[in-house]
Design a protein around this motif. Structure first.
Motif, PDB file in Angstrom:
ATOM      1  N   LEU A 145       0.703  -1.113  -0.511  1.00 57.63           N
ATOM      2  CA  LEU A 145       0.179  -0.075  -0.039  1.00 57.63           C
ATOM      3  C   LEU A 145       0.846   1.178  -0.111  1.00 57.63           C
ATOM      4  CD1 LEU A 145      -1.768   0.093   3.842  1.00 57.63           C
ATOM      5  CD2 LEU A 145      -0.026  -1.247   2.906  1.00 57.63           C
ATOM      6  N   ILE A 146       0.288   2.320  -0.562  1.00 59.81           N
ATOM      7  CA  ILE A 146       0.871   3.990  -0.331  1.00 59.81           C
ATOM      8  C   ILE A 146       0.297   4.500  -0.513  1.00 59.81           C
ATOM      9  CG2 ILE A 146       2.362   2.912  -2.510  1.00 59.81           C
ATOM     10  CD1 ILE A 146       0.654   4.675  -4.562  1.00 59.81           C
ATOM     11  N   THR A 147       0.912   5.747   0.650  1.00 57.52           N
ATOM     12  CA  THR A 147      -0.459   6.870   0.557  1.00 57.52           C
ATOM     13  C   THR A 147      -1.340   7.884   0.050  1.00 57.52           C
ATOM     14  OG1 THR A 147       1.341   8.215   0.448  1.00 57.52           O
ATOM     15  CG2 THR A 147       2.019   7.893   2.037  1.00 57.52           C
ATOM     16  N   ALA A 148      -2.104   7.931   0.592  1.00 59.24           N
ATOM     17  CA  ALA A 148      -3.340   8.961  -0.754  1.00 59.24           C
ATOM     18  C   ALA A 148      -2.762   9.744  -0.960  1.00 59.24           C
ATOM     19  CB  ALA A 148      -4.108   9.587   0.241  1.00 59.24           C
ATOM     20  N   ALA A 149      -1.320  10.822  -0.973  1.00 57.95           N
ATOM     21  CA  ALA A 149      -0.662  11.917  -1.501  1.00 57.95           C
ATOM     22  C   ALA A 149       0.208  11.107  -2.724  1.00 57.95           C
ATOM     23  CB  ALA A 149       0.068  12.230  -0.595  1.00 57.95           C
ATOM     24  N   ALA A 150       0.503   9.444  -2.518  1.00 58.15           N
ATOM     25  CA  ALA A 150       1.605   9.457  -3.440  1.00 58.15           C
ATOM     26  C   ALA A 150       0.393   8.493  -3.987  1.00 58.15           C
ATOM     27  CB  ALA A 150       2.159   8.238  -2.506  1.00 58.15           C
ATOM     28  N   TRP A 151      -0.508   8.331  -4.152  1.00 55.44           N
ATOM     29  CA  TRP A 151      -1.567   6.922  -5.091  1.00 55.44           C
ATOM     30  C   TRP A 151      -1.913   8.549  -6.026  1.00 55.44           C
ATOM     31  CZ3 TRP A 151      -2.915   3.490  -7.617  1.00 55.44           C
ATOM     32  CH2 TRP A 151      -4.527   2.809  -8.161  1.00 55.44           C
ATOM     33  N   LYS A 152      -1.943   9.527  -5.374  1.00 54.01           N
ATOM     34  CA  LYS A 152      -2.602  10.578  -6.309  1.00 54.01           C
ATOM     35  C   LYS A 152      -1.435  11.019  -7.107  1.00 54.01           C
ATOM     36  CE  LYS A 152      -4.568  15.623  -6.127  1.00 54.01           C
ATOM     37  NZ  LYS A 152      -5.571  16.795  -5.696  1.00 54.01           N
ATOM     38  N   GLU A 153       0.152  11.305  -6.956  1.00 51.76           N
ATOM     39  CA  GLU A 153       1.069  11.603  -7.804  1.00 51.76           C
ATOM     40  C   GLU A 153       1.639  10.821  -8.588  1.00 51.76           C
ATOM     41  OE1 GLU A 153       5.766  11.664  -6.396  1.00 51.76           O
ATOM     42  OE2 GLU A 153       4.715  11.910  -5.212  1.00 51.76           O
ATOM     43  N   SER A 154       1.242   9.399  -8.361  1.00 57.63           N
ATOM     44  CA  SER A 154       1.428   8.496  -9.254  1.00 57.63           C
ATOM     45  C   SER A 154       1.001   8.158 -10.917  1.00 57.63           C
ATOM     46  CB  SER A 154       1.187   7.118  -8.637  1.00 57.63           C
ATOM     47  OG  SER A 154      -0.320   6.144  -8.539  1.00 57.63           O
ATOM     48  N   GLY A 155      -0.172   8.611 -10.560  1.00 57.20           N
ATOM     49  CA  GLY A 155      -0.949   8.747 -11.958  1.00 57.20           C
ATOM     50  C   GLY A 155      -1.713   7.722 -12.350  1.00 57.20           C
ATOM     51  N   LEU A 156      -0.821   6.299 -11.969  1.00 55.10           N
ATOM     52  CA  LEU A 156      -1.683   5.418 -11.631  1.00 55.10           C
ATOM     53  C   LEU A 156      -2.743   4.510 -11.977  1.00 55.10           C
ATOM     54  CD1 LEU A 156       1.515   3.523 -11.046  1.00 55.10           C
ATOM     55  CD2 LEU A 156       1.274   4.007 -13.011  1.00 55.10           C
ATOM     56  N   LYS A 157      -3.477   3.759 -12.650  1.00 57.51           N
ATOM     57  CA  LYS A 157      -4.488   2.500 -11.997  1.00 57.51           C
ATOM     58  C   LYS A 157      -4.039   1.503 -11.615  1.00 57.51           C
ATOM     59  CE  LYS A 157      -6.292   4.790 -16.132  1.00 57.51           C
ATOM     60  NZ  LYS A 157      -6.657   4.333 -17.668  1.00 57.51           N
ATOM     61  N   ASP A 158      -5.270   0.722 -10.693  1.00 54.60           N
ATOM     62  CA  ASP A 158      -5.525  -0.613  -9.968  1.00 54.60           C
ATOM     63  C   ASP A 158      -4.782  -1.750 -11.487  1.00 54.60           C
ATOM     64  OD1 ASP A 158      -6.161   0.617  -8.305  1.00 54.60           O
ATOM     65  OD2 ASP A 158      -8.515   0.097  -8.006  1.00 54.60           O
TER      66      ASP A 158
END
Length: 355
Positions: A135-148
């Motif tokens: 799992l990653i932080t919510a901020a990192a998820w937004k930053e990544s621009g990736l999808k599931d």
């Protein structure tokens, strides 16, 4: 990466693994009291034989053994169990020293110990797939621009060089992370490990953003996602990484003397565990409800249920105590791929394969 770079990294990882195991076993030898292998007699009043089991943090991966304890399945076989919370390879140390009788531990630890000259017979399996997901932080998820459903390569590339929390440097999640970097065509040096001591420590690190990523067993990733501060990034326990499925990951290990002196007790333990493992799959709703009420009440229920469902869907929770040759061989292949030394006679510590 050049071939010489790869060899150098492998030698370095082997040195670290050897040092860690030497320290662990050395500490265990210092605390050994000679009680770790004694025959366990039945209590005169109850007829039960009491065993102490070193175990890591409570996880849905341990559903079968927890259910067997809480619903009288062990008691039916005249076994009384007490769990002692011990993290990482320290479970083997506790068992060697006589503080516990059995250890639920990452499967890499008994194999690595054998390389160091210390045998721990593996009497049963708990996990047959990696219990940890990333799992990653919510901020990192937004930053990544990736999808599931983004490719593993893209996800691992995003995690390269970022602080990654694990419970223990000798735990399976540490080696799993290195292996996933390798599968993605990246370097193991891209794994910036931060030992947080426990799953709760890793979660605290994610909440405070001291680490960007973390790996731990279900249902903690699902709960963290439900609470909004983290995102389930790589669903390893659910089968997202095929190379990590059907791989022996969590086992029950004992000392050679304990195994020799308690053959009947070990056989009864395996019977009880097998009954509970069967129920985890055949009566999943009943078992999951009990696990939630007794061990995770207060956490988001749907998240807990999703976590154990992921582990069943990926067949990460073992279906029987017997260890198959295929899952053990995949473990050995995984260890070799991550630079961990494996002795040629590794089969000798598996009671189901030694014959």
């Amino acid at each position: 990466m050049t071939k010489s770079d790869s060899k150098a990294r492998t030698r370095g990882m082997r040195r670290l693994a050897g040092i860690a195991l030497s320290l662990m076993l050395g500490a265990g030898a210092l605390t050994a009291c000679g009680s770790g292998g004694e025959t366990i007699a039945a209590d005169a009043k109850t007829g039960n034989r009491k065993i102490r089991i070193a175990a890591p943090f409570i996880s849905t991966m341990n559903s079968a053994v927890l259910y067997a304890q809480g619903n009288g399945i062990f008691a039916k076989h005249n076994i009384e169990t007490e769990f002692v919370e011990v993290h990482g390879a320290a479970g083997l140390q506790a068992t060697l020293g006589g503080s516990t009788d059995m250890a639920i531990t990452s499967s890499v630890n008994p194999v690595a110990a054998l390389e160091q000259g210390q045998e721990f017979p593996i009497i049963a399996q708990i996990g047959n797939g990696f219990p940890e997901s990333v799992l990653i932080t919510a901020a990192a998820w937004k930053e990544s621009g990736l999808k599931d459903d983004s490719p593993l390569k893209d996800k691992m590339k995003f995690l390269a060089g970022k602080a990654w929390g694990v419970s223990s440097p000798q735990g399976s999640s540490s080696y799993m992370a290195r292996y996933m970097f390798q599968l993605a065509g990246l370097s193991g040096d891209d794994f910036k490990m931060n030992s947080m001591g426990s799953a709760s420590g890793t979660l605290a690190g994610l909440k405070s953003e001291k680490v960007v990523a973390g790996s731990m067993g279900s249902p903690y990733p699902q709960v963290a996602e439900a609470e909004g501060y983290a995102k389930l990034f790589i669903n390893v326990s659910g089968g997202e990484v095929p190379e990590l499925t059907n791989t022996l990951t969590s086992v029950v290990a004992v000392t050679p003397d304990f195994y020799k002196n308690n053959k009947e007790l070990v056989a009864d333990f395996r019977k009880a565990l097998g009954e509970a493992q069967k129920l985890v799959y055949e009566k999943s709703a009943e078992v999951d409800e009990w696990i939630y009420k007794n061990h995770f009440d207060g956490s988001p229920k749907e998240a807990v249920l999703a976590g154990v469902k992921d582990q069943r869907d990926g067949a990460a929770i073992a279906k029987q105590p017997e260890v198959s040759a295929e899952s053990a061989e995949r473990l050995v292949a995984f260890m070799k791929a991550t630079g961990q030394p494996v002795p040629d006679d590794w089969r000798k510590i598996f009671v189901d394969l030694a014959g």
